[in-house]
Scaffold this motif. Sequence first.
Motif, short mmCIF file in Angstrom:
data_model
loop_
_atom_site.label_atom_id
_atom_site.label_comp_id
_atom_site.label_asym_id
_atom_site.label_seq_id
_atom_site.Cartn_x
_atom_site.Cartn_y
_atom_site.Cartn_z
N ALA A 282 1.01 -1.17 0.17
CA ALA A 282 -0.01 0.11 0.02
C ALA A 282 0.91 1.04 0.22
CB ALA A 282 -0.82 0.06 1.25
N ILE A 283 1.96 1.10 0.84
CA ILE A 283 2.88 2.38 0.88
C ILE A 283 3.68 2.61 -0.45
CG2 ILE A 283 4.79 3.16 1.84
CD1 ILE A 283 4.03 2.15 4.46
N ILE A 284 4.07 1.44 -1.06
CA ILE A 284 4.69 1.57 -2.40
C ILE A 284 3.71 2.06 -3.64
CG2 ILE A 284 5.59 0.26 -4.24
CD1 ILE A 284 6.66 -1.86 -1.93
N ARG A 285 2.52 1.60 -3.41
CA ARG A 285 1.50 2.29 -4.46
C ARG A 285 1.33 3.76 -4.14
NH1 ARG A 285 -1.28 -2.60 -3.11
NH2 ARG A 285 -2.83 -1.06 -1.91
N GLU A 286 1.22 4.21 -3.20
CA GLU A 286 1.09 5.47 -2.77
C GLU A 286 2.18 6.33 -3.17
OE1 GLU A 286 -0.50 9.27 -1.65
OE2 GLU A 286 -1.58 7.16 -1.60
N LEU A 287 3.24 5.99 -2.74
CA LEU A 287 4.41 6.75 -3.05
C LEU A 287 4.92 6.68 -4.77
CD1 LEU A 287 6.95 6.03 -0.04
CD2 LEU A 287 5.28 7.92 -0.45
N ALA A 288 4.65 5.61 -5.30
CA ALA A 288 4.88 5.45 -6.72
C ALA A 288 3.76 6.16 -7.49
CB ALA A 288 4.67 4.17 -7.13
N GLY A 289 2.63 6.36 -6.82
CA GLY A 289 1.45 7.26 -7.56
C GLY A 289 1.89 8.74 -7.54
N ARG A 290 3.06 9.18 -6.61
CA ARG A 290 3.43 10.63 -6.31
C ARG A 290 4.76 10.62 -7.12
NH1 ARG A 290 1.60 13.50 -1.87
NH2 ARG A 290 -0.35 12.46 -1.08
N GLN A 291 5.08 9.86 -7.95
CA GLN A 291 6.29 9.88 -9.03
C GLN A 291 7.54 9.55 -8.22
OE1 GLN A 291 5.23 9.91 -12.15
NE2 GLN A 291 3.24 10.06 -11.37
N HIS A 292 7.53 8.91 -7.01
CA HIS A 292 8.66 8.59 -6.29
C HIS A 292 9.25 7.41 -6.97
CE1 HIS A 292 8.40 12.09 -3.56
NE2 HIS A 292 7.56 11.70 -2.89
N VAL A 293 10.56 7.26 -6.85
CA VAL A 293 11.18 5.85 -7.06
C VAL A 293 11.20 5.30 -5.82
CG1 VAL A 293 13.22 4.48 -7.86
CG2 VAL A 293 12.50 6.60 -9.04
N VAL A 294 10.46 4.00 -5.77
CA VAL A 294 10.52 3.15 -4.40
C VAL A 294 11.33 1.94 -4.30
CG1 VAL A 294 8.76 2.51 -2.69
CG2 VAL A 294 8.30 4.18 -4.11
N ARG A 295 11.97 1.67 -3.35
CA ARG A 295 12.54 0.37 -2.94
C ARG A 295 11.99 0.02 -1.75
NH1 ARG A 295 17.42 2.87 -4.67
NH2 ARG A 295 18.41 2.61 -2.53
N SER A 296 12.16 -1.67 -1.45
CA SER A 296 11.50 -1.92 -0.21
C SER A 296 12.63 -3.00 0.29
CB SER A 296 10.04 -2.33 -0.40
OG SER A 296 10.40 -3.68 -1.33
N ALA A 297 12.23 -3.07 1.64
CA ALA A 297 13.10 -4.04 2.31
C ALA A 297 11.84 -4.60 3.70
CB ALA A 297 14.34 -3.52 2.95
N GLY A 298 12.06 -6.04 3.78
CA GLY A 298 11.21 -6.54 4.99
C GLY A 298 11.92 -6.95 6.08
N CYS A 299 13.11 -6.47 6.27
CA CYS A 299 13.93 -6.86 7.54
C CYS A 299 14.87 -5.76 7.68
CB CYS A 299 14.40 -8.12 7.79
SG CYS A 299 15.82 -8.56 6.54
N ALA A 300 15.45 -5.47 8.83
CA ALA A 300 16.64 -4.57 9.13
C ALA A 300 17.80 -4.88 8.45
CB ALA A 300 16.80 -4.33 10.62
N LEU A 301 18.33 -5.77 8.22
CA LEU A 301 19.49 -6.24 7.68
C LEU A 301 19.34 -5.81 6.19
CD1 LEU A 301 20.76 -9.37 9.60
CD2 LEU A 301 21.40 -7.10 9.92
N ASP A 302 18.42 -6.09 5.54
CA ASP A 302 18.11 -6.01 4.15
C ASP A 302 18.32 -4.47 4.09
OD1 ASP A 302 18.18 -8.55 3.40
OD2 ASP A 302 16.01 -8.82 3.10
N ALA A 303 17.57 -3.91 4.74
CA ALA A 303 17.39 -2.27 4.77
C ALA A 303 18.96 -1.67 4.95
CB ALA A 303 16.60 -1.69 5.88
N LEU A 304 19.52 -2.10 5.80
CA LEU A 304 20.85 -1.50 6.12
C LEU A 304 21.70 -1.75 4.68
CD1 LEU A 304 21.35 -2.56 9.85
CD2 LEU A 304 21.31 -0.42 8.83
N ARG A 305 21.67 -2.90 4.30
CA ARG A 305 22.48 -3.21 3.05
C ARG A 305 21.99 -2.29 2.06
NH1 ARG A 305 20.71 -7.97 2.63
NH2 ARG A 305 22.58 -8.98 4.13
N GLU A 306 20.77 -2.18 1.81
CA GLU A 306 20.46 -1.32 0.68
C GLU A 306 21.11 0.01 1.05
OE1 GLU A 306 17.95 -0.75 -1.92
OE2 GLU A 306 18.27 -3.16 -2.42
N ILE A 307 20.70 0.55 2.25
CA ILE A 307 21.10 1.87 2.26
C ILE A 307 22.59 2.36 2.13
CG2 ILE A 307 21.47 3.71 4.31
CD1 ILE A 307 18.86 2.65 5.54
N SER A 308 23.67 1.18 2.55
CA SER A 308 24.84 1.09 2.30
C SER A 308 25.35 1.38 0.88
CB SER A 308 25.48 0.41 3.15
OG SER A 308 25.32 -0.97 2.74
#
Length: 225
Positions: A16-42
């Motif tokens: 739902a969040i991805i659909r909302e942000l994509a509809g606002r023309q943002h590029v959206v990536r996602s992660a389902g856990c903290a370690l995946d998120a930290l890897r994405e950010i780095s």
Amino acid sequence: MATVLVVEDDEFVRSAIIRELAGRQHVVRSAGCALDALREISQHPPDAVILDLGLPDLDGSEALKMVRGISDVPVIVATARDDETEIVRLLEAGADDYLVKPFSGGHLGARLDAVLRRARSAPPPQVLRVGGLVVDANRRAAELDGGPLTLTRREFDLLAYLAARADRVVTRKELLTEVWHQAYGDDQTIDVHLSWLRRKLGESASNPRYLHTVRGVGVMLSAPR
């Protein structure tokens, strides 16, 4: 348009969040856990992070601390916890804003736009001071303990970038992208320049004063303690 990382383990909420942000023309990536998120950010630094606190592998408040160790990216905490003491603690720990679940897409979009405006409008300091180190971006000059440092163009760019992010770990990939302006390259190039810079700062990798290597992650510039 911004690149936003959504960190949420609930697939329905995440979608739902991805659909909302994509509809606002943002590029959206996602992660389902903290370690995946930290890897994405780095590896792929986003412009903003939406961080859920109820993650399966690590409490979101701990994840926030780890994010702040590697990045100053704006973070909006999404939480079902509406206790004022907890919210204050999260803001003091480095969150830029928070949303209490459930929230509307419009509310999320407005909060995101606000933190992005603040991040983009904040001018970087032109004279940076870290301990006895002074970096003047306008004059492209640096001093250490009152004496001038003779630096090459690349050494100055590297030092200025690290000084502007003092006390946080900067990854080699980020240095390659932001200082060398290359998508790909050899870590050895960065290590050589760091070695030259260390010599001019009167230190070594084995006996650091300002430049501290974080094995497997990157480097952090901080004042001697």
